[in-house]
Enzyme design. Structure first.
Site, mmCIF file in Angstrom:
data_model
loop_
_atom_site.group_PDB
_atom_site.id
_atom_site.type_symbol
_atom_site.label_atom_id
_atom_site.label_comp_id
_atom_site.label_asym_id
_atom_site.label_seq_id
_atom_site.Cartn_x
_atom_site.Cartn_y
_atom_site.Cartn_z
ATOM 1 N N LYS A 1 12.114 85.705 -41.543
ATOM 2 C CA LYS A 1 13.408 85.197 -41.102
ATOM 3 C C LYS A 1 14.180 86.274 -40.343
ATOM 4 O O LYS A 1 14.183 87.447 -40.725
ATOM 5 C CB LYS A 1 14.196 84.722 -42.323
ATOM 6 C CG LYS A 1 15.550 84.102 -42.017
ATOM 7 C CD LYS A 1 16.235 83.672 -43.302
ATOM 8 C CE LYS A 1 17.610 83.077 -43.050
ATOM 9 N NZ LYS A 1 18.264 82.665 -44.312
ATOM 10 N N SER B 1 20.039 78.184 -44.200
ATOM 11 C CA SER B 1 19.903 78.979 -42.998
ATOM 12 C C SER B 1 18.454 79.377 -42.671
ATOM 13 O O SER B 1 18.196 79.954 -41.613
ATOM 14 C CB SER B 1 20.728 80.261 -43.137
ATOM 15 O OG SER B 1 20.283 81.030 -44.250
ATOM 16 N N SER C 1 20.057 78.147 -48.950
ATOM 17 C CA SER C 1 19.413 78.363 -47.655
ATOM 18 C C SER C 1 17.905 78.519 -47.692
ATOM 19 O O SER C 1 17.265 78.539 -46.644
ATOM 20 C CB SER C 1 20.019 79.592 -46.973
ATOM 21 O OG SER C 1 21.347 79.342 -46.586
#
Length: 594
Positions: free
Chosen positions: A208, A283, A307
């Site tokens: 990520k 996210s 997230s």
């Protein structure tokens, strides 16, 4: 990526007492495949009738006759056996020892033919590339260590998959392909020199973009960092590299991870592989999308309000938010200090529960930088007595009522557990109805100071719309008395909720009140209290797919456990993974034929 189709002479004869599989020929496989054949023959209901001498003694040493039952598992075993038999230097009959019906025999015959006509053998002997790419991390690492496949081949295969699906997804936003191939070549050299570095030696992954990587741009989704190279790894990234993992690229995240939809002014919007008109969540939306599409086996997400778990639900994969204090947040976009720091945890996202277990062990433990991490024991999921777990569930948290499809999925999972003899009770933790109020007060307590500092440190002058909106709606700030009350209410909430585990070991509940939203639809924050509740408590939470709604979108279920009892989450998830079986692939999938 596939080996050439083999010309195979074979015969399948339905006989009075079984099925003859005649004349499978091919080349030798690696010893691991031979061991697997032994296991299949030893446990898979077959009698060996050799006509020619078998060149490998290990192949015949444990073969014996076992009675067969008429189950789909038997057909799967026969199909597996057919794959192995065609690659071994064997000429023999294999006989299923039990009278069978013609219908059942035809079904087995179909399974065998499918296996034989699938061009799945790797050119170097016996390893199916597609099966490996869709399999567990441990199997990839084992194939590399044992010389069945090269890390460079595996890296290229995943890069090919990314190239196939990413144009529609926009999930991998910074490619590290050239560097990944160099690292894979080093990994292959290390194997030749018997110098494997760890349990993920040569295995490709993605990371990520909120997590720092020293050799790749890390933007945190903010314009001021669009060309920024941190010069260091986040702690969890460094630990995966030490274990031998190779990073293929960075996956998209909203600015500073502060949105439930993955979009930013640097890379733009990420799409859901099941429906590109919908969000993959946030996210960790880029991570979930690329894993669901079959183009990455693992990513590390971060979770401050859901997230990891929300994108896992929206995209139909597995994701684990560990207990607060389990994994260091060092090197993540959000700081490791301050009021909000205890809400966040990095955690693994993958397609298999076993991968979550493996990676959690690798990234856990203090780094002596993040002040919240403690040296808590990490118990093995495989040692959990799953039938003995005291399970609670609820399909509605009293704040946001889920869709009927989500509620029904929870009830289906409950029935699966009850059918397995487990005790399951409907219950909600005391105080959970306060989640929305407390979360909003905690996030508003600093009056946007954390976001201001992030923008300033990043030299970002134009925030993304969600960040700009949050700054425009901030209040006048809290007085000291009010701030103290917020902290006190939060701690009382944690205490009240913790009492739940006097009576239960795990909780099963929805991940969200909705499945994946269209990009244009604004979320209702109440729907997200199913995840944020357990950021406030700090409890571990795991999500896996358990259903599908009427629009073909995945439905996940959330398994929550007491602090530092990730083993309970993982053990129950492993049980459910087997019980639930497989689900349809997304429309955008690297494993779907062109």
């Amino acid at each position: 990526m596939h080996g050439k189709r083999q010309a195979i002479a074979f015969g399948i004869d339905l006989i009075d007492d079984g099925i003859d599989l005649i004349g499978f020929k091919g080349r030798k496989m690696q010893h691991r495949a031979e061991d697997l054949l032994i296991h299949l023959l030893d446990t898979g209901h077959f009698e060996h009738r050799g006509r020619d001498k078998v060149p490998t003694i290990r192949t015949i040493r444990a073969i014996r006759t076992i009675r067969a039952s008429h189950t789909s598992r038997d057909m799967q075993r026969i199909a597996q056996l057919a794959h192995l038999s065609k690659a071994l230097d064997v000429t023999s009959d294999l006989v299923l020892r039990r009278p069978i019906s013609a219908n059942f025999g035809s079904a087995i015959k179909s399974a065998i033919l499918t296996a034989l006509l699938t061009p799945s053998c790797h050119p170097d002997g016996g390893v199916s590339m597609d099966k490996l790419l869709d399999g567990r991390l441990a199997d990839m690492a084992s194939a590399i260590r044992e010389g069945q496949i090269k890390s460079t081949d595996l890296v290229r295969a995943f890069l090919d998959r990314i190239e196939k699906v990413n144009p529609e997804l926009n999930a991998v936003v910074f490619s590290m392909a050239e560097h990944a191939l160099k690292m894979a070549a080093r990994a292959d050299t290390a194997i030749k020199n018997q110098e494997a570095t760890g349990p993920l030696h040569g295995v490709p992954i993605t990371i990520k973009d909120s997590l720092d990587t020293f050799d790749g741009i890390t933007t945190w989704g903010t314009q001021g960092r669009q060309s920024f190279r941190p010069g260091r790894d986040a702690t969890c990234v460094a630990r995966l590299r030490e274990a031998g993992a190779i990073i293929l690229g960075k996956t998209n995240t909203p600015e500073f991870t502060l949105s439930f939809q993955t979009d930013n002014l640097v890379y733009g919007r990420t799409n859901n592989p099941f429906d590109p008109a919908r969000t993959p969540g946030g996210s960790s939306g880029g991570a979930a999308a690329i894993i669901a599409a079959g183009a990455s086996p693992l990513d590390i997400g971060t979770d401050t309000g859901g997230s990891i778990r929300l994108p896992a639900h929206f995209c139909g994969i597995k994701g684990l938010k560990p207990t607060t204090g389990r994994v260091p947040c060092t090197g993540n976009a959000l700081p490791t200090t301050g009021l909000l720091a205890p809400l966040s945890q990095p955690g693994p996202m993958a397609r298999h529960v076993d991968d979550l277990s493996l990676v959690l062990e690798l990234i856990s433990g203090p780094d002596f930088i993040d002040p919240h991490v403690v040296p808590a024991p990490l118990r093995a999921a495989g040692k959990v007595d799953v039938p003995a777990l005291r399970v609670a569930f609820h399909s509605d948290n009293g704040i946001a009522t889920p869709t009927p499809a989500i509620s029904n999925t929870i009830l289906t999972v409950v029935e699966l557990l009850r059918d397995a003899g487990m005790a399951v009770t409907e219950a909600r933790p005391s105080g959970i109805e306060m989640t929305g109020l407390i979360m909003s007060r905690v996030f508003g307590a600093d009056n946007g100071e954390m976001v201001d500092a992030l923008l300033e440190d990043s030299r970002t002058t134009t925030p993304s719309p969600p960040i700009q909106e949050s700054l425009e709606h901030r209040g006048s700030g809290m007085e000291a008395r009010e701030f103290a009350q917020v902290i006190n209410i939060w701690h009382n909430y944690q205490s009240s909720m913790l009492g739940f585990f006097k009576d239960f070991d795990v909780l099963i509940c929805p991940v969200n009140a909705r499945t994946a939203l269209p990009h244009t639809e604004r979320e209702k924050i109440e729907a997200y209290t199913y995840t944020s509740a357990f950021n406030l408590t700090g409890w571990p939470g795991l999500v896996l797919r358990a259903g599908t709604d009427d629009d073909g979108m995945p439905i996940g279920v959330q398994i929550v456990a007491a602090p530092f009892r990730e083993d309970h989450c993982l053990g129950l998830a492993k049980h459910l993974e087997a019980a639930l079986g497989e689900f349809p692939l997304p429309r955008i999938s690297a494993t779907t034929p062109d």
